[in-house]
Design an enzyme around this catalytic site. Structure first.
Site, PDB file in Angstrom:
ATOM      1  N   GLY A  48      56.179  55.003 -11.753  1.00 31.84           N
ATOM      2  CA  GLY A  48      55.589  55.388 -12.965  1.00 31.84           C
ATOM      3  C   GLY A  48      54.442  54.708 -13.359  1.00 31.84           C
ATOM      4  CG  ASP A  71      60.490  55.979  -9.707  1.00 37.14           C
ATOM      5  OD1 ASP A  71      59.714  55.446 -10.503  1.00 37.14           O
ATOM      6  OD2 ASP A  71      60.882  57.205  -9.936  1.00 37.14           O
ATOM      7  NE  ARG A 125      57.597  50.183 -29.168  1.00 37.34           N
ATOM      8  CZ  ARG A 125      56.590  50.012 -29.798  1.00 37.34           C
ATOM      9  NH1 ARG A 125      56.551  50.553 -30.725  1.00 37.34           N
ATOM     10  NH2 ARG A 125      55.495  49.565 -28.873  1.00 37.34           N
ATOM     11  CG  ASN A 132      63.688  55.717 -22.026  1.00 38.41           C
ATOM     12  OD1 ASN A 132      63.510  56.524 -21.039  1.00 38.41           O
ATOM     13  ND2 ASN A 132      62.321  55.092 -22.402  1.00 38.41           N
ATOM     14  CG  ASP A 188      54.629  43.153 -29.416  1.00 40.74           C
ATOM     15  OD1 ASP A 188      54.219  44.205 -29.287  1.00 40.74           O
ATOM     16  OD2 ASP A 188      55.940  43.161 -29.381  1.00 40.74           O
ATOM     17  CG  HIS A 215      58.620  45.414 -27.941  1.00 44.94           C
ATOM     18  ND1 HIS A 215      57.371  45.120 -28.020  1.00 44.94           N
ATOM     19  CD2 HIS A 215      58.476  46.378 -27.022  1.00 44.94           C
ATOM     20  CE1 HIS A 215      56.796  45.516 -26.818  1.00 44.94           C
ATOM     21  NE2 HIS A 215      57.453  46.606 -26.407  1.00 44.94           N
TER      22      HIS A 215
END
Length: 328
Positions: A48, A71, A125, A132, A188, A215
């Site tokens: 990715g 992957d 997110r 995910n 961050d 996050h």
């Protein structure tokens, strides 16, 4: 490894972050590499946008001896072939699909997971969660089965949710060690250091800005008053910098105009975290990093903690909680 002064009171992943506020005599540029022991590292999601540059950086890392790339996309074989031409001693292997997960993970001491779909314009997110979360569950389940003692570092967003999901998978398998599961939030800190150095004309190599919280968006809390070296900010500067640090991911998503999210900077930050982990595993002192980890410390549902990476798994340094009392 014992957690210093840790008073149990129920677990919480509600945004506990850690950061290297002071790193005496451990500038990254001055590090002396210890004698390298065999270290097998896996990257799950290596084909990715984050996985490819992360794999390149790990191929260049002197702490790594074997790099296993996984992957679901056959492209990972090409990534492996490409990296194998780089003249570093790290041995690289490619593994495609669930049937080859065991071969990828066997013997790994560190597993880094950037797998998943990236953010697109207009997405939060939280929008990534449904896709995910399932990917992380599957991969962490394989880790629990094939390399249960490995340190697991999760990049897949939303980290605020994927790390707790991973913990439940490991608990169900009976192999959960909260000191070996971390959400990678180093980006961050990297962004905060970069933006503050540029705004105040500081030497970037010397800047260190603590970032606590979660996050995602407003949960990202840079403690600008604790910047090293000490520097003052006007209210306007503080507001502008905080907002930019919190929205930096969106800045990249919009700049790429639908073609992706933050990949190169995320790979850089993840490689930094992996390096600190590997050096810490080999005993280098003064190894401190930030991460999204489980909190069992009394009275802190969300807070900052300092992780000492100089051990087989991180150790909580409770003195960093004093920063929770410091104005942002």
């Amino acid at each position: 490894m014992q957690v210093a002064n840790n008073t149990a009171r129920g677990s919480s992943f509600a945004g506990k972050r850690v950061h290297a506020v002071q790193r005496p005599n451990c500038s990254r540029a001055r590090r002396v590499m210890p004698v390298v022991e065999a270290k097998r590292v896996a990257v799950l999601g290596a084909a990715g946008g984050i996985g490819q540059p992360l794999s390149l950086l790990l191929k260049m890392n002197k702490c790594v001896t074997e790099l296993a790339l996984f992957d679901v996309a056959p492209l990972v074989k090409g990534v492996c072939a490409d990296l194998s031409h780089c003249n570093t001693p790290v041995q690289v292997s490619a593994h495609v699909g669930d049937a080859e997960l065991e071969a990828c993970l066997k013997g790994c001491e560190l597993v880094v997971i950037p797998a998943g779909v990236p953010r697109k314009p207009g997405m939060t997110r939280d929008d990534l969660f449904n896709i995910n979360a399932g990917i992380v569950m599957n991969l962490v389940g394989a880790v629990a089965k094939h390399c249960p003692n490995a340190i697991v570092e999760i990049i897949s967003n939303p980290v605020n949710s994927t790390v707790p999901i991973a913990s439940e998978v490991l608990k169900a398998a009976g192999v959960y060690d909260p000191r070996k599961l971390l959400g990678v939030t180093t980006l961050d800190v990297v962004r905060a250091n970069t933006f503050v150095a540029a705004a105040k004309g500081l030497d970037l190599k010397e800047v260190d800005v603590p970032v606590i919280g979660g996050h995602a968006g407003a949960t990202i809390l840079p403690l600008l008053s604790q910047t090293v070296p000490s520097v003052s900010f006007s209210d306007a500067e503080r507001k502008a910098l905080t907002q930019r640090i919190q929205e930096a991911g969106t800045e990249v998503v919009e700049a790429k105009a639908g073609a992706g999210s933050a990949t190169l900077s995320m790979a850089y930050a993840a490689a930094r975290m992996a390096e600190s982990t590997l050096l810490g595993m080999q005993g280098e002192p003064n190894m401190y990093e930030c991460a999204f980890v489980q909190s069992d410390v009394s009275g802190t549902a969300a807070g900052a903690s300092l992780l000492n990476m100089t051990c087989s798994s991180w150790q909580l340094c409770v003195d960093a909680f004093e920063r929770m009392q410091t104005p942002v």
